[in-house]
Write an enzyme that holds these catalytic residues in place. Structure first.
Site, short mmCIF file in Angstrom:
data_model
loop_
_atom_site.label_atom_id
_atom_site.label_comp_id
_atom_site.label_asym_id
_atom_site.label_seq_id
_atom_site.Cartn_x
_atom_site.Cartn_y
_atom_site.Cartn_z
N ARG A 178 -10.50 -11.32 1.69
CA ARG A 178 -11.35 -12.36 1.10
C ARG A 178 -10.66 -13.72 1.15
O ARG A 178 -11.31 -14.75 1.22
CB ARG A 178 -11.76 -11.95 -0.32
N LYS B 122 0.85 -1.20 0.00
CA LYS B 122 0.00 0.00 0.00
C LYS B 122 0.88 1.25 0.00
O LYS B 122 2.00 1.21 0.50
CB LYS B 122 -0.85 0.02 1.28
N1 BES Z 1 -8.08 -3.69 4.26
C1 BES Z 1 -8.26 -3.25 2.93
C2 BES Z 1 -9.55 -2.46 2.73
C3 BES Z 1 -9.66 -1.15 3.47
C4 BES Z 1 -9.31 0.02 2.85
C5 BES Z 1 -10.15 -1.12 4.74
C6 BES Z 1 -9.44 1.21 3.52
C7 BES Z 1 -10.28 0.07 5.41
C8 BES Z 1 -9.92 1.24 4.80
C9 BES Z 1 -8.29 -4.43 1.97
O1 BES Z 1 -7.54 -5.52 2.36
C10 BES Z 1 -7.76 -3.94 0.68
O2 BES Z 1 -6.66 -3.51 0.65
N2 BES Z 1 -8.58 -4.00 -0.36
C11 BES Z 1 -8.18 -3.54 -1.63
C12 BES Z 1 -8.70 -4.51 -2.65
C13 BES Z 1 -8.18 -4.27 -4.03
C14 BES Z 1 -6.70 -4.61 -4.10
C15 BES Z 1 -8.95 -5.13 -4.99
C16 BES Z 1 -8.77 -2.16 -1.87
O3 BES Z 1 -9.92 -1.94 -1.45
O4 BES Z 1 -8.09 -1.31 -2.40
ZN ZN Z 2 -5.50 -5.39 1.79
#
Ligand code: BES
Ligand code: ZN
Ligand code: ZN
Length: 503
Positions: A353, A279
């Site tokens: 997931r 990230k």
């Molecule tokens: N934990 C994150 C989602 C999230 C984002 C929670 C902001 C709380 C605040 C999750 O694991 C994630 O990173 N999801 C990605 C999925 C994508 C790579 C398809 C996302 O939402 O960007």
């Molecule tokens: Zn994630």
């Protein structure tokens, strides 16, 4: 903190401060407000006439009193907006505002008047929940300017009623409110202090204290069970993964409920760096709350163990870190889940997931016939619904509507997103059964479509709490930080299910 009901008149209650909701355009010409206005020599009339206080939601007017007409020495008026929009959420927020505000003024004992027409027990419970939630402070690690003040007693005023059922209601409110704050405490812990192992220890403590069965699966057992999806996420981390399983078994189960088993399943990523699909640094510190789903499950089970509904409930929390390292799963890798399904990992940041897939499958193995999972699953849900509504999706419309209705009862909002089968096309993989990312479109829905592959034909609903689990900024009724969203709704859902099977 003590919580109790008082059926005394507001004039006589022996507390330091009295909190009273006031509605928009309300004049103190009758009832409680009139009595108080007279007791205060017309102060309420004049603060309303001066337009200093218009009773908008969250507004407050605070008075120190002299004279002998009221026992309490201080009075707080709390704006509650329109009378006919004064529902569970507003009642809880009013009580939260009262508790936070009066604590900040160093009050030790307070009384709150719900001013709810209708179900007095429900209103009393909601006031206590709101007040306890209002008092939550995420300042455990501060050594200076910490909130040291504490309320010692809160009384809910229901004049002239039968105290026994009301006393039970406030006691329930205390159990629920404390369980919500328990969840928030866990969610607020930094990743360094809340590893899967530590989270599992906390779950065991809850199980021991409140009498739940507990089983924590370690890596070896996961390997034996073939949980390649969950293990694929934890591979990059030095901290071992844990699958927490809690079970509540009623002493006397409802006959009709035989064979039925509800499972709550919560995502427990104790820190989500994104893994190899790292990230960006901005706001990454917030990813400590990526285990809020797991914390929600443990908080719910903590309350359920005390409230003792007549149906059994399973609570599962697949816990792992998501970190990059030389051992970490890479984009392009293929994982084999416990069900045998193969998953192409397109993006290691779509890890929630992956851990849920094996936990949902394991819930079914343990006999779950109805599954509700909750997860901070997608950033996309904030784009769709902001921080106002929690997304709900699933395969069982009755279950979904049951959760939404329970939410309405306690004042938490859910909004259903569609899950048509065409969305599943987006997660088809070229080389495996499915892939873990469905492209740019409908990110919250394709994440749910992925989970659906594992819930399969079991009755299932999914809550994406990524947009609602963290409150920023602070409000008069809530500190900035974890909100505890969905804990109260799910407890209410369980209790309703128990009552329904009883009737
Ligand atoms: N934990 C994150 C989602 C999230 C984002 C929670 C902001 C709380 C605040 C999750 O694991 C994630 O990173 N999801 C990605 C999925 C994508 C790579 C398809 C996302 O939402 O960007
Ligand atoms: Zn994630
Ligand atoms: Zn995540």
């Amino acid at each position: 903190m003590d919580v109790k009901v008082t059926t005394q008149s507001c004039k006589n209650i022996d507390v330091q401060a009295l909190a009273i909701p006031v509605f928009k355009d309300e004049k103190p010409t009758e009832g409680l407000l009139k009595m108080l206005d007279e007791a205060m020599g017309g102060l309420i009339s004049s603060v309303i006439a001066s337009e200093e206080f218009a009773a908008k939601e969250g507004e407050t007017a605070y008075f120190h009193l002299s004279g002998k007409t009221l026992n309490a020495r201080r009075l707080l008026l709390i704006g509650c907006g329109e009378r006919d929009e004064y529902k569970a959420r507003q009642v809880a927020q009013m009580a939260g505002t009262a508790a936070r505000f009066l604590r900040s003024k160093s009050a030790k004992t307070i009384a709150v008047v719900p001013r709810v027409e209708g179900d007095a027990e429900r209103a009393a419970q909601t006031v206590v929940e709101g007040a306890i939630m209002g008092l939550f402070e995420p300042d455990k690690y501060r050594t200076r300017e910490k909130e040291e003040r504490e309320l010692e007693r809160i009384e809910v005023v229901v004049e002239g009623a039968d105290t026994k059922p009301l006393q039970r209601a406030v006691e329930r409110g205390r159990i629920v409110g404390e369980s919500v704050n328990f969840t928030r405490d866990l969610a607020n812990e930094p990743g360094g202090y809340m590893t899967p192992t530590i989270l599992a220890e906390r779950a065991k403590e809850v199980a021991k204290k409140f009498g739940l069965a507990v089983d924590v699966l370690d890596q070896k057992r996961m390997e034996k069970l073939g949980m390649g999806s969950l293990l694929g996420v934890s591979r990059g981390s030095d901290e071992p993964p844990k699958l927490i399983v809690l079970k509540y078994e009623p002493a006397k189960a409802n006959k009709q409920a035989k064979g039925e088993l509800l499972a709550l399943v919560g995502k427990g990523i104790t820190f989500d760096s994104g893994g190899i699909s790292l990230k960006p640094g901005e706001n990454m510190e917030l990813m400590k709350y990526d285990m809020t789903g797991a914390a929600t499950v443990i908080g719910c089970m903590r309350a359920i163990a005390q409230l003792k509904p007549a149906i059994p409930v399973l609570g599962l929390a697949p816990c792992s870190e998501n970190l990059p390292s030389g051992k970490a799963t890479k984009p392009g890798d293929i994982l084999r889940a416990m069900t045998g399904k193969t998953i192409e990992v397109i993006n290691t940041d779509a890890e929630g997931r992956l851990v849920l897939a094996d936990a949902i499958a394991y819930a079914k193995k343990l006999g779950a016939t109805q599954i509700i999972d909750m997860a901070t699953l997608t950033g996309a849900v904030s784009i769709a619904l902001g921080d106002v509504n929690t997304a709900i999706l699933g395969t069982d419309q009755i279950l979904i509507e049951g959760v939404i209705a329970a939410g309405r009862e306690v004042g938490e909002r859910f909004w259903q997103l569609p899950l048509d089968k065409e969305y599943s096309n987006q997660i088809k993989s070229d080389i495996a059964d499915i892939k873990n990312v469905g492209g740019k479109k409908a990110g919250t829905i394709t994440a749910a479509a992925f989970l659906k592959e594992f819930a399969d034909d079991t009755s299932w609903a999914h809550l994406d709490i990524a947009g609602t689990a963290w409150g920023d900024p602070a409000t008069p009724y809530r500190a900035k930080g974890p909100t505890g969203i969905a804990v109260r709704t799910l407890i209410e859902f369980v209790e309703r299910s128990a009552r329904q099977t009883a009737s």
